[in-house]
Write an enzyme that holds these catalytic residues in place. Structure first.
Site, PDB file in Angstrom:
ATOM      1  N   PHE A   1       0.867  -1.178   0.000  1.00  0.00           N
ATOM      2  CA  PHE A   1       0.000   0.000   0.000  1.00  0.00           C
ATOM      3  C   PHE A   1       0.911   1.239   0.000  1.00  0.00           C
ATOM      4  O   PHE A   1       1.889   1.296   0.751  1.00  0.00           O
ATOM      5  CB  PHE A   1      -0.876  -0.024   1.262  1.00  0.00           C
ATOM      6  CG  PHE A   1      -2.015   0.942   1.216  1.00  0.00           C
ATOM      7  CD1 PHE A   1      -3.219   0.591   0.634  1.00  0.00           C
ATOM      8  CD2 PHE A   1      -1.876   2.216   1.751  1.00  0.00           C
ATOM      9  CE1 PHE A   1      -4.273   1.494   0.590  1.00  0.00           C
ATOM     10  CE2 PHE A   1      -2.926   3.123   1.706  1.00  0.00           C
ATOM     11  CZ  PHE A   1      -4.129   2.759   1.122  1.00  0.00           C
TER      12      PHE A   1
ATOM     13  N   ASP B   1       2.645  -4.916   8.476  1.00  0.00           N
ATOM     14  CA  ASP B   1       1.435  -4.104   8.291  1.00  0.00           C
ATOM     15  C   ASP B   1       0.260  -5.075   8.248  1.00  0.00           C
ATOM     16  O   ASP B   1       0.081  -5.810   7.270  1.00  0.00           O
ATOM     17  CB  ASP B   1       1.527  -3.296   6.992  1.00  0.00           C
ATOM     18  CG  ASP B   1       0.260  -2.458   6.746  1.00  0.00           C
ATOM     19  OD1 ASP B   1      -0.794  -2.755   7.348  1.00  0.00           O
ATOM     20  OD2 ASP B   1       0.325  -1.524   5.926  1.00  0.00           O
TER      21      ASP B   1
ATOM     22  N   TYR C   1     -10.527   0.487  11.058  1.00  0.00           N
ATOM     23  CA  TYR C   1     -11.748   0.807  10.297  1.00  0.00           C
ATOM     24  C   TYR C   1     -12.154  -0.310   9.342  1.00  0.00           C
ATOM     25  O   TYR C   1     -13.233  -0.257   8.770  1.00  0.00           O
ATOM     26  CB  TYR C   1     -11.598   2.131   9.515  1.00  0.00           C
ATOM     27  CG  TYR C   1     -10.247   2.357   8.844  1.00  0.00           C
ATOM     28  CD1 TYR C   1      -9.912   1.716   7.668  1.00  0.00           C
ATOM     29  CD2 TYR C   1      -9.316   3.222   9.423  1.00  0.00           C
ATOM     30  CE1 TYR C   1      -8.675   1.930   7.072  1.00  0.00           C
ATOM     31  CE2 TYR C   1      -8.084   3.444   8.826  1.00  0.00           C
ATOM     32  CZ  TYR C   1      -7.762   2.796   7.645  1.00  0.00           C
ATOM     33  OH  TYR C   1      -6.546   3.013   7.065  1.00  0.00           O
ATOM     34  N   LYS C   2     -11.298  -1.342   9.165  1.00  0.00           N
ATOM     35  CA  LYS C   2     -11.635  -2.437   8.253  1.00  0.00           C
ATOM     36  C   LYS C   2     -12.366  -3.540   9.031  1.00  0.00           C
ATOM     37  O   LYS C   2     -13.503  -3.360   9.433  1.00  0.00           O
ATOM     38  CB  LYS C   2     -10.365  -2.957   7.579  1.00  0.00           C
ATOM     39  CG  LYS C   2      -9.655  -1.917   6.713  1.00  0.00           C
ATOM     40  CD  LYS C   2      -8.390  -2.509   6.126  1.00  0.00           C
ATOM     41  CE  LYS C   2      -7.559  -1.464   5.406  1.00  0.00           C
ATOM     42  NZ  LYS C   2      -8.177  -0.923   4.198  1.00  0.00           N
TER      43      LYS C   2
ATOM     44  N   ARG D   1     -12.491  -6.287  -5.187  1.00  0.00           N
ATOM     45  CA  ARG D   1     -12.202  -7.057  -3.973  1.00  0.00           C
ATOM     46  C   ARG D   1     -13.532  -7.332  -3.268  1.00  0.00           C
ATOM     47  O   ARG D   1     -14.330  -6.411  -3.078  1.00  0.00           O
ATOM     48  CB  ARG D   1     -11.280  -6.277  -3.027  1.00  0.00           C
ATOM     49  CG  ARG D   1      -9.938  -5.928  -3.624  1.00  0.00           C
ATOM     50  CD  ARG D   1      -9.019  -5.270  -2.597  1.00  0.00           C
ATOM     51  NE  ARG D   1      -9.567  -4.047  -2.031  1.00  0.00           N
ATOM     52  CZ  ARG D   1      -8.912  -3.258  -1.185  1.00  0.00           C
ATOM     53  NH1 ARG D   1      -7.698  -3.576  -0.784  1.00  0.00           N
ATOM     54  NH2 ARG D   1      -9.467  -2.155  -0.711  1.00  0.00           N
TER      55      ARG D   1
HETATM   56  C1  LIG Z   1      -2.155  -2.171   3.810  1.00  0.00           C
HETATM   57  C2  LIG Z   1      -2.578  -0.793   4.203  1.00  0.00           C
HETATM   58  N1  LIG Z   1      -1.731   0.006   4.870  1.00  0.00           N
HETATM   59  C3  LIG Z   1      -2.082   1.262   5.236  1.00  0.00           C
HETATM   60  C4  LIG Z   1      -3.334   1.774   4.925  1.00  0.00           C
HETATM   61  C5  LIG Z   1      -3.738   3.167   5.307  1.00  0.00           C
HETATM   62  O1  LIG Z   1      -3.023   3.678   6.375  1.00  0.00           O
HETATM   63  P1  LIG Z   1      -3.678   4.785   7.350  1.00  0.00           P
HETATM   64  O2  LIG Z   1      -4.511   4.058   8.348  1.00  0.00           O
HETATM   65  O3  LIG Z   1      -2.499   5.476   7.917  1.00  0.00           O
HETATM   66  O4  LIG Z   1      -4.516   5.700   6.511  1.00  0.00           O
HETATM   67  C6  LIG Z   1      -4.246   0.971   4.247  1.00  0.00           C
HETATM   68  C7  LIG Z   1      -5.598   1.496   3.920  1.00  0.00           C
HETATM   69  O5  LIG Z   1      -6.419   0.878   3.328  1.00  0.00           O
HETATM   70  C8  LIG Z   1      -3.859  -0.333   3.864  1.00  0.00           C
HETATM   71  O6  LIG Z   1      -4.702  -1.105   3.185  1.00  0.00           O
END
Ligand SMILES: Cc1ncc(COP(=O)(O)O)c(C=O)c1O
Length: 397
Positions: free
Chosen positions: A108, A185, A210-211, A358
């Site tokens: 990401f 991550d 939030y997911k 997705r």
């Molecule tokens: C793998 C991954 N990393 C990071 C993020 C976003 O990071 P943040 O919470 O800092 O906006 C996302 C957002 O969908 C993501 O899918």
């Protein structure tokens, strides 16, 4: 043990929602918790801090269960991006030839932006593990990239586009064998795939809530740091990372909190934390392994139906259960329009360029009917050429 399928516990919009891998639906308990905290603000004003002061720490036992960690190793705070910076500021210590950072070409973007900003500061390289097929990582390429020139490896637990699941234990051991630190991550696995970050020995991990954790848009994320690093002084310090018992002594001396709370910076967003507080109630008593087994049942069905009924789509998610997370990804050149046509039918998928749909059936609020429904709708949309009438849509979601 509460039953997994509990749509009545969520605000489920009309139609079929399959985008819990981007924004989980609102648990009613999240709304109630926010209302409770709002009410405390209304009735107690500043005195409310007596309780809010330890709110983040109070969520650690529940987050620790999902992360496979000790409560002292996790904290609800920040965003993935901010937490990555805080952890890199602490753990990225280039020395001699061991100075480069390693990530993957499929990460990401925010992870790469964060890592590159630290590489730039040190005049080091951000090396990227290549992908042979543009969707997944080959174990040989990961192994080859982890060398004694790497200071820190950052890997995604689940790749955000293809949904490939990486083996945390295997790659943590490989990184340590080469003398590298490794962080993960876990945006696409926390709350969907059980973790054992502590036993696997991972140095650190970050995630959002939030997911799959259903804590709402922009809810505070979280981080894990292995207890072997408990004495390390955070590279970014703020008063909220001070030891709780002396934080309000205001004597200008930073005393590191003994737990992962040390990585907090400033005053936490109590109202959004309250949403996380309520959302985690859904997970209380739920066995993460059972949740995962049910998620795999639903994605197995989705994969089988997609292969049988949507031959024009390329399934870019690995088939073996041990190699995929909670979502299934299908690629086709017209999928942007297909996703818009689905939305017009009140079916909400998730779309990512280039051409990737997705779909994430969430055991809490999706079932086999939803999986069959989306595949059937896609077949109809393609056969009737309904997708050709779809406009450009939003660039955001
Ligand atoms: C793998 C991954 N990393 C990071 C993020 C976003 O990071 P943040 O919470 O800092 O906006 C996302 C957002 O969908 C993501 O899918």
């Amino acid at each position: 043990m509460p039953k997994l399928y509990q749509p009545e516990a969520f605000a489920v919009p009309d139609g079929i929602y399959l985008d819990g891998n981007s924004l989980g639906l609102m648990p009613h308990a999240a709304k109630q918790a926010v209302e409770r905290r709002l009410n405390e603000w209304a009735t107690q004003a500043v005195v409310g801090w007596d309780e809010w002061f330890g709110l983040s720490e109070s969520l650690s036992p529940q987050l620790a269960r999902l992360a496979g960690a000790r409560p002292e190793e996790v904290i609800a705070t920040g965003s993935i991006t901010a937490n990555l910076h805080a952890l890199l500021a602490t753990f990225y210590r280039p020395q001699g030839q061991r100075r480069h950072l390693l990530a993957t070409a499929l990460d990401f973007p925010t992870d790469l932006y964060a890592l590159r900003s630290w590489a730039d500061r040190e005049g080091a390289e951000l090396r990227l593990i290549p992908s042979r097929d543009g969707h997944t990582l080959h174990p040989d390429d990961i192994a080859a990239a982890i060398t004694d020139e790497i200071a820190i490896v950052l890997l995604p637990t689940v790749l955000y586009r293809s949904g490939q699941l990486l083996d945390v234990a295997r790659w943590t051991a490989a990184a340590h064998q080469q003398g590298c630190l490794i962080g993960w991550d876990a945006a696409h696995s926390m709350g969907a795939v059980p973790h054992q970050f502590h036993d696997d020995g991972a140095d650190f991990a970050v995630w959002c809530s939030y997911k799959y954790l259903n804590a709402g848009p922009g809810a505070p994320g979280g981080l894990y740091v292995h207890e072997r690093h408990a004495g390390v002084l955070p590279g970014l310090r703020g008063w909220w990372g001070n030891d709780k018992t002396s934080q309000f002594q205001m004597d200008n001396e930073y005393r590191r909190a003994g737990d992962a709370g040390a990585y907090q910076l400033g005053t936490p967003p109590v109202l959004s934390l309250a949403a996380l507080e309520g959302a985690l109630e859904v997970y209380r008593g739920v066995d993460p392994e059972e949740l995962r087994a049910r998620s795999l049942e639903l994605t197995d069905l989705l994969l089988a139906l997609a292969e049988e009924q949507l031959p024009e789509m390329q399934v870019i998610t690995p088939r073996p259960a041990a190699e995929r997370g909670g979502h299934v990804s299908l690629q086709w050149q017209h999928n942007r329009q297909v996703s818009l046509a689905l939305r017009a039918r009140r079916i909400i998928p998730d779309y990512r360029e280039p051409g990737i749909l997705r779909l994430a059936p969430i055991p809490f609020y999706n079932n086999e009917d939803d999986v069959r429904g989306v595949v059937q709708a896609m077949r109809e949309i393609i056969d009737s050429r309904e997708y050709e009438a779809a406009g450009e849509g939003s660039a955001v979601s």
